[in-house]
Scaffold this active site. Sequence first.
Site, PDB file in Angstrom:
ATOM      1  CG  HIS A  10      25.232 -63.708   8.824  1.00  0.00           C
ATOM      2  ND1 HIS A  10      26.496 -63.366   8.418  1.00  0.00           N
ATOM      3  CD2 HIS A  10      24.549 -62.537   8.993  1.00  0.00           C
ATOM      4  CE1 HIS A  10      26.576 -62.030   8.364  1.00  0.00           C
ATOM      5  NE2 HIS A  10      25.420 -61.516   8.702  1.00  0.00           N
ATOM      6  CD  GLU A 142      22.858 -54.663   9.062  1.00  0.00           C
ATOM      7  OE1 GLU A 142      22.609 -55.347  10.081  1.00  0.00           O
ATOM      8  OE2 GLU A 142      23.841 -54.887   8.318  1.00  0.00           O
TER       9      GLU A 142
END
Length: 229
Positions: A10, A142
Site C-alpha cells: 500500500h 501478513e
Amino acid sequence: MTKIFIDPGHGGNDPGAVGNGILEKNATLQIAKRINEILKNEYSGVTTRMSRTGDNTVSLVQRTNMANNWGADYFLSVHINSGGGTGFESYIFNGGVRAETVLRQKVMHDAVMKQIDMRNRGMKRANFHVLRESKMPAILTENGFIDTASDAKKLADKAYIEKIARGHVNGLANIFGLKKKQTPTKPSPKPGSNNKLYKVQAGAFSSRDNAEKLVEELKKKGFSAFITK
Ligand SMILES: [Zn+2]
C-alpha cells in the site's frame, strides 16, 4: 550479489487496512525500512531496492515492473492482515511456481515465526498480483491483524516491529547464505612491535612455568621478552 526487492504494501492514497489507530501502509513501511537497513548495515553480498521509501502511491503493476526490470532474485512483499483474526501467515502464488519458491516460503515463514510471539496461521497460497506477476520467486507476509487489539498493540511497539524485521532478515540470510559484515576489531599487536625489552629472571619465580607464563603475557602485549637465569 544477491538482489532483494522489498515491497512495503500500500502507500499514498491507498492506506490498506485500518484499525486501532494504525494504518497498514505505515506499519508495512516501518517493517520494510528496517529489513532494508539491517541488510545494508549488517550483511555483505546483498543489494536491495524498495518499491517505495515514503508515503507514495505505487500501483501493483509498477511494483512488479520495478522488480522484473531490475532482475531481483527475490520479491518480498510486507503486509498487515485484517478481518478479525490473529497471527502470522505467508503466501506464495497458487499457480505454477518453482520448487525454490516453495522452499523459500518455508525458510522465511519459520524464520519470522521464531522471532515473533504470534499465532502461526500457516503457509498459504493465493492469486495475488505481486506473487503472480513477479518473474522471480516471491513471497507475501501478513504480519498480524490490524483490527485485532492484541495484534495492533504489538504493531504499535517499535521493539516488536524490529522483531518482525529481524525474522524476515534471518530468513533471507538463510536462503541466500548471506554473510554478516566483519565488525572492525582492534588488531592484536605483533610480537616485538613494542620496543620495550623485558628480561624475566627465572630465579625470581617459584617455578620456571610461572616465568614462562609471564614471558607469554608480555609477548602478547607486543613486548620483546625472554627468560634469564
Ligand atoms: Zn495489505
